[in-house]
Design a protein around this motif. Structure first.
Motif, PDB file in Angstrom:
ATOM      1  N   ALA A  43       5.080   0.007  -8.902  1.00 30.14           N
ATOM      2  CA  ALA A  43       3.911   0.301  -9.730  1.00 30.14           C
ATOM      3  C   ALA A  43       3.381  -1.015 -10.284  1.00 30.14           C
ATOM      4  N   ASP A  44       2.474  -1.623  -9.531  1.00 27.58           N
ATOM      5  CA  ASP A  44       1.950  -2.939  -9.921  1.00 27.58           C
ATOM      6  C   ASP A  44       0.426  -2.974  -9.989  1.00 27.58           C
ATOM      7  N   GLY A  45      -0.218  -1.814  -9.834  1.00 26.23           N
ATOM      8  CA  GLY A  45      -1.671  -1.754  -9.937  1.00 26.23           C
ATOM      9  C   GLY A  45      -2.417  -2.141  -8.673  1.00 26.23           C
ATOM     10  N   CYS A  46      -1.698  -2.439  -7.605  1.00 32.30           N
ATOM     11  CA  CYS A  46      -2.340  -2.894  -6.366  1.00 32.30           C
ATOM     12  C   CYS A  46      -2.582  -1.716  -5.406  1.00 32.30           C
ATOM     13  N   VAL A  47      -3.467  -1.940  -4.443  1.00 32.30           N
ATOM     14  CA  VAL A  47      -3.711  -0.962  -3.391  1.00 32.30           C
ATOM     15  C   VAL A  47      -2.952  -1.389  -2.140  1.00 32.30           C
ATOM     16  N   ASN A  48      -2.975  -0.535  -1.108  1.00 32.86           N
ATOM     17  CA  ASN A  48      -2.169  -0.771   0.087  1.00 32.86           C
ATOM     18  C   ASN A  48      -3.040  -1.041   1.304  1.00 32.86           C
ATOM     19  N   TYR A  49      -2.739  -2.146   1.979  1.00 31.73           N
ATOM     20  CA  TYR A  49      -3.397  -2.454   3.235  1.00 31.73           C
ATOM     21  C   TYR A  49      -2.404  -2.183   4.362  1.00 31.73           C
ATOM     22  N   ASN A  50      -2.406  -2.963   5.411  1.00 33.59           N
ATOM     23  CA  ASN A  50      -1.537  -2.670   6.557  1.00 33.59           C
ATOM     24  C   ASN A  50      -0.428  -3.706   6.727  1.00 33.59           C
ATOM     25  N   ASP A  51       0.461  -3.416   7.713  1.00 41.52           N
ATOM     26  CA  ASP A  51       1.569  -4.303   8.061  1.00 41.52           C
ATOM     27  C   ASP A  51       2.449  -4.605   6.856  1.00 41.52           C
ATOM     28  N   SER A  52       2.859  -3.568   6.159  1.00 40.87           N
ATOM     29  CA  SER A  52       3.685  -3.746   4.972  1.00 40.87           C
ATOM     30  C   SER A  52       4.764  -2.677   4.928  1.00 40.87           C
ATOM     31  N   ASN A  53       5.940  -3.051   4.415  1.00 41.17           N
ATOM     32  CA  ASN A  53       7.018  -2.089   4.205  1.00 41.17           C
ATOM     33  C   ASN A  53       7.065  -1.610   2.762  1.00 41.17           C
ATOM     34  N   VAL A  54       6.166  -2.129   1.932  1.00 41.70           N
ATOM     35  CA  VAL A  54       6.159  -1.821   0.502  1.00 41.70           C
ATOM     36  C   VAL A  54       4.971  -0.929   0.173  1.00 41.70           C
ATOM     37  N   ILE A  55       5.186   0.036  -0.750  1.00 36.65           N
ATOM     38  CA  ILE A  55       4.104   0.871  -1.246  1.00 36.65           C
ATOM     39  C   ILE A  55       3.747   0.407  -2.658  1.00 36.65           C
ATOM     40  N   HIS A  56       2.469   0.099  -2.881  1.00 34.48           N
ATOM     41  CA  HIS A  56       1.985  -0.295  -4.203  1.00 34.48           C
ATOM     42  C   HIS A  56       1.307   0.897  -4.873  1.00 34.48           C
ATOM     43  N   ARG A  57       1.442   0.976  -6.210  1.00 38.98           N
ATOM     44  CA  ARG A  57       0.869   2.126  -6.917  1.00 38.98           C
ATOM     45  C   ARG A  57       0.019   1.698  -8.115  1.00 38.98           C
ATOM     46  N   GLU A  58      -0.969   2.541  -8.406  1.00 37.98           N
ATOM     47  CA  GLU A  58      -1.801   2.386  -9.595  1.00 37.98           C
ATOM     48  C   GLU A  58      -1.365   3.436 -10.616  1.00 37.98           C
ATOM     49  N   ILE A  59      -1.238   3.039 -11.882  1.00 35.55           N
ATOM     50  CA  ILE A  59      -0.736   3.939 -12.917  1.00 35.55           C
ATOM     51  C   ILE A  59      -1.903   4.667 -13.575  1.00 35.55           C
ATOM     52  N   LEU A  60      -1.906   5.980 -13.494  1.00 36.31           N
ATOM     53  CA  LEU A  60      -3.012   6.778 -14.021  1.00 36.31           C
ATOM     54  C   LEU A  60      -3.122   6.684 -15.536  1.00 36.31           C
ATOM     55  N   GLU A  61      -2.015   6.494 -16.241  1.00 35.43           N
ATOM     56  CA  GLU A  61      -2.092   6.326 -17.687  1.00 35.43           C
ATOM     57  C   GLU A  61      -2.917   5.092 -18.047  1.00 35.43           C
ATOM     58  N   HIS A  62      -2.742   4.013 -17.292  1.00 35.67           N
ATOM     59  CA  HIS A  62      -3.510   2.796 -17.552  1.00 35.67           C
ATOM     60  C   HIS A  62      -4.988   3.018 -17.248  1.00 35.67           C
ATOM     61  N   ILE A  63      -5.275   3.716 -16.164  1.00 26.94           N
ATOM     62  CA  ILE A  63      -6.663   4.008 -15.811  1.00 26.94           C
ATOM     63  C   ILE A  63      -7.305   4.865 -16.896  1.00 26.94           C
ATOM     64  N   TYR A  64      -6.570   5.865 -17.366  1.00 25.87           N
ATOM     65  CA  TYR A  64      -7.071   6.736 -18.424  1.00 25.87           C
ATOM     66  C   TYR A  64      -7.354   5.953 -19.700  1.00 25.87           C
ATOM     67  N   GLN A  65      -6.426   5.093 -20.091  1.00 27.22           N
ATOM     68  CA  GLN A  65      -6.603   4.316 -21.312  1.00 27.22           C
ATOM     69  C   GLN A  65      -7.795   3.368 -21.207  1.00 27.22           C
ATOM     70  N   CYS A  66      -7.975   2.750 -20.047  1.00 31.62           N
ATOM     71  CA  CYS A  66      -9.124   1.851 -19.841  1.00 31.62           C
ATOM     72  C   CYS A  66     -10.440   2.621 -19.888  1.00 31.62           C
ATOM     73  N   GLN A  67     -10.482   3.765 -19.224  1.00 31.05           N
ATOM     74  CA  GLN A  67     -11.704   4.556 -19.204  1.00 31.05           C
ATOM     75  C   GLN A  67     -12.004   5.162 -20.566  1.00 31.05           C
ATOM     76  N   SER A  68     -10.990   5.502 -21.330  1.00 34.95           N
ATOM     77  CA  SER A  68     -11.194   6.064 -22.655  1.00 34.95           C
ATOM     78  C   SER A  68     -11.873   5.064 -23.580  1.00 34.95           C
ATOM     79  N   HIS A  69     -11.493   3.780 -23.433  1.00 31.93           N
ATOM     80  CA  HIS A  69     -12.084   2.729 -24.275  1.00 31.93           C
ATOM     81  C   HIS A  69     -13.558   2.516 -23.933  1.00 31.93           C
ATOM     82  N   GLN A  70     -13.940   2.876 -22.702  1.00 35.48           N
ATOM     83  CA  GLN A  70     -15.319   2.660 -22.284  1.00 35.48           C
ATOM     84  C   GLN A  70     -16.243   3.786 -22.737  1.00 35.48           C
ATOM     85  N   LEU A  71     -15.667   4.919 -23.139  1.00 37.98           N
ATOM     86  CA  LEU A  71     -16.477   6.067 -23.531  1.00 37.98           C
ATOM     87  C   LEU A  71     -17.100   5.890 -24.906  1.00 37.98           C
TER      88      LEU A  71
END
Length: 240
Positions: free
Chosen positions: A212-240
């Motif tokens: 869970a590092d906030g990155c997206v996934n491209y190709n040729d990789s054995n690792v899965i990267h994830r975006e944390i929805l709590e962080h997205i929610y908190q960022c979007q809440s501040h913009q409202l």
């Protein structure tokens, strides 16, 4: 099109109404927000696929004609299971990453204990039983949209473990969870903490590392990267 990234999201605690006596606010999102965010992604043309399907795309460099997204959740919480009927209706697969010590309400994760200032063992046990799934509940969670992955034993950072320590650690997780029919060999690092050693151990065991590092996934990789929805929610809440 092949280089179009696959987005993998993760969340923790979710409910219709925030209960300050139960939930850890930094790890919580409102149910209505989570549902709306997923619906918005579908309306933007994203197709939700399983974590295994996403890994096949990323590792095998599969040509992509569609935009893909994946949903995951950490810590094995009862509130996550409550979302499953709605996800089935929307045809959204989900992977639950299970922590062995929170399973059956044995203990709470450190972020929960710290945020709610839980210091008494009896209080912690009582709280954990309200918050986390039991083994029996997990056994009954059998649906085509669900997969079960590993999230450690004590929800602790593993990046300072030796090769031998981490190999035993992962084997314990695998032995405990692999009997579930929805088990998949994916390990989500607690706190996103990992090392070259931990990655090497997972690769040797043919287990996919998930970070869970906030990155997206491209190709040729054995690792899965994830975006944390709590962080997205908190960022979007501040913009409202």
């Amino acid at each position: 099109m092949r280089l179009r990234p696959i987005r993998v999201f993760c969340f923790h605690q979710v409910s219709e109404v925030y209960d300050s006596n139960l939930y850890c606010q930094p790890d919580w999102v409102p149910m209505k927000y989570l549902k709306k965010y997923l619906i918005d992604l579908q309306e933007q043309g994203y197709n939700f696929i399983s974590l295994e399907a996403a890994h096949a795309h990323i590792k095998k460099d599969i040509f992509r004609l569609k935009k893909y997204a994946v949903l995951t959740a950490d810590d094995g919480l009862q509130c996550q299971a409550e979302l499953l009927p709605w996800l089935e209706e929307r045809h959204i697969p989900i992977t639950l990453f299970i922590d062995l010590e929170t399973l059956d309400g044995k203990t709470c994760t450190t972020p929960v204990k710290d945020f709610l200032r839980i210091v008494d063992k009896k209080e912690e046990k009582k709280h954990a039983e309200l918050l986390y799934l039991t083994s029996k509940q997990l056994e009954k969670l059998v649906t085509s949209i669900l997969s079960i992955g590993m999230h450690g034993i004590k929800h602790e950072k593993v990046n300072n473990m030796s090769e031998e320590e981490f190999a035993v650690y992962v084997s314990t997780c695998e032995q405990e969870l692999s009997t579930h029919p929805a088990f998949i060999p994916f390990f989500a690092y607690p706190y996103g903490a990992y090392s070259r050693i931990t990655d090497d151990v997972l690769y040797a065991k043919r287990i996919v590392p998930v970070i869970a590092d906030g990155c997206v996934n491209y190709n040729d990789s054995n690792v899965i990267h994830r975006e944390i929805l709590e962080h997205i929610y908190q960022c979007q809440s501040h913009q409202l």
